[in-house]
Write an enzyme that holds these catalytic residues in place. Structure first.
Site, short mmCIF file in Angstrom:
data_model
loop_
_atom_site.label_atom_id
_atom_site.label_comp_id
_atom_site.label_asym_id
_atom_site.label_seq_id
_atom_site.Cartn_x
_atom_site.Cartn_y
_atom_site.Cartn_z
N ASP A 176 0.85 -1.19 0.00
CA ASP A 176 0.00 0.00 0.00
C ASP A 176 0.89 1.24 0.00
OD1 ASP A 176 -1.85 2.03 0.48
OD2 ASP A 176 -2.97 0.88 1.95
N ARG A 178 -0.35 4.40 -0.77
CA ARG A 178 -1.22 5.58 -0.82
C ARG A 178 -0.77 6.67 0.15
NH1 ARG A 178 -6.86 2.43 -0.14
NH2 ARG A 178 -5.49 1.18 1.19
#
Length: 252
Positions: A176, A178
């Site tokens: 991840d 983000r």
């Protein structure tokens, strides 16, 4: 491309609708809005106020310069993020928000491989029912930050037995990647009072906490479980640390 010559009424119309959020010595975020946006939500027309933002390394407050530079930047080749605001978001004491990562397959096509489309519509309905709130639609978050083409390759691996995390990692990505900094900068511009975050993801809570944004709690968002996404949802909990509906969080 030559810089366009803008008519006075165009400058006047845009002047009070574009604001600059400085994020560094030279860089910042252009935020345009609010714009009235009637939305079809479960068969009912609900009016939101829509904003869109664009991060740039070098910024100016001159409207003519802003438009002149953007008209030659070919922005249609890239994704820009935005936010839907409902009700008196600035002043209400309690306001739920959702930081929603774009999902081309789930949000647009209604894919059942994930729960993203369900979460998008459900959180919008929750915000509307509450009377105020905001949904941040984060356009550079596709596939947890790996992009749409890479997500398609990850799906190929998933069809051969890899889970979501394994697929991303075996393509050379982290699970991840983000980032929520720009979204939080926009949030702080629109509201200074505490917010309740609609999420199952503790990383989103941690990002808000580190930013200094005041949190009044968390609202879980599970549902739409089917044979097509059961393994995906299980991986969210077992591999990515997402909180089950009954679990609390240190930020709650």
């Amino acid at each position: 491309m030559e810089q366009p010559i803008l008519k006075p009424d165009v400058i006047s119309l845009l002047k009070n609708k574009i604001q600059l959020i400085k994020t560094s010595e030279k860089g910042g975020i252009y935020l345009v809005g609010p714009i009235r946006l009637p939305v079809n939500l479960s068969g009912e027309t609900v009016v939101f106020q829509w904003y869109c933002w664009l991060a740039r390394e070098q910024v100016t407050e001159n409207i003519e310069e802003i438009i002149g530079k953007l008209s030659s930047a070919n922005l249609a080749e890239y994704q820009q993020s935005s936010v839907l605001v409902y009700g008196d978001f600035k002043n209400r004491e309690d306001a739920p928000i959702r930081m929603h990562s774009i999902c081309h397959t789930g949000d647009i096509f209604g894919s059942k491989r994930c729960d993203c489309g369900f979460q998008l519509k459900k959180s919008m309905q929750m915000i509307k029912n509450h009377g105020t709130g905001a949904l941040f639609y984060l356009a550079n978050h596709e596939g947890r930050g790996i992009g749409l083409f890479s997500k398609a390759m990850a799906y190929v691996l998933q069809e051969s037995g890899y889970d979501t995390v394994e697929a991303n990692v075996n393509l050379g990505f982290v699970d991840d990647s983000r980032n929520y900094e720009d979204a939080i900068s926009v949030l702080k511009t629109l509201r200074t009072k505490p917010v309740t975050l609609i999420t199952n993801n503790p990383k989103k809570l941690e990002a808000l906490k580190k930013s200094g944004m005041l949190l009044s709690g968390r609202t879980p968002l599970w549902g739409d479980v089917s044979e097509y996404n059961a393994s995906y949802l299980k991986t969210k909990v077992s591999r990515s640390g997402h909180l089950k509906e009954e679990e609390s969080c240190p930020n709650d």
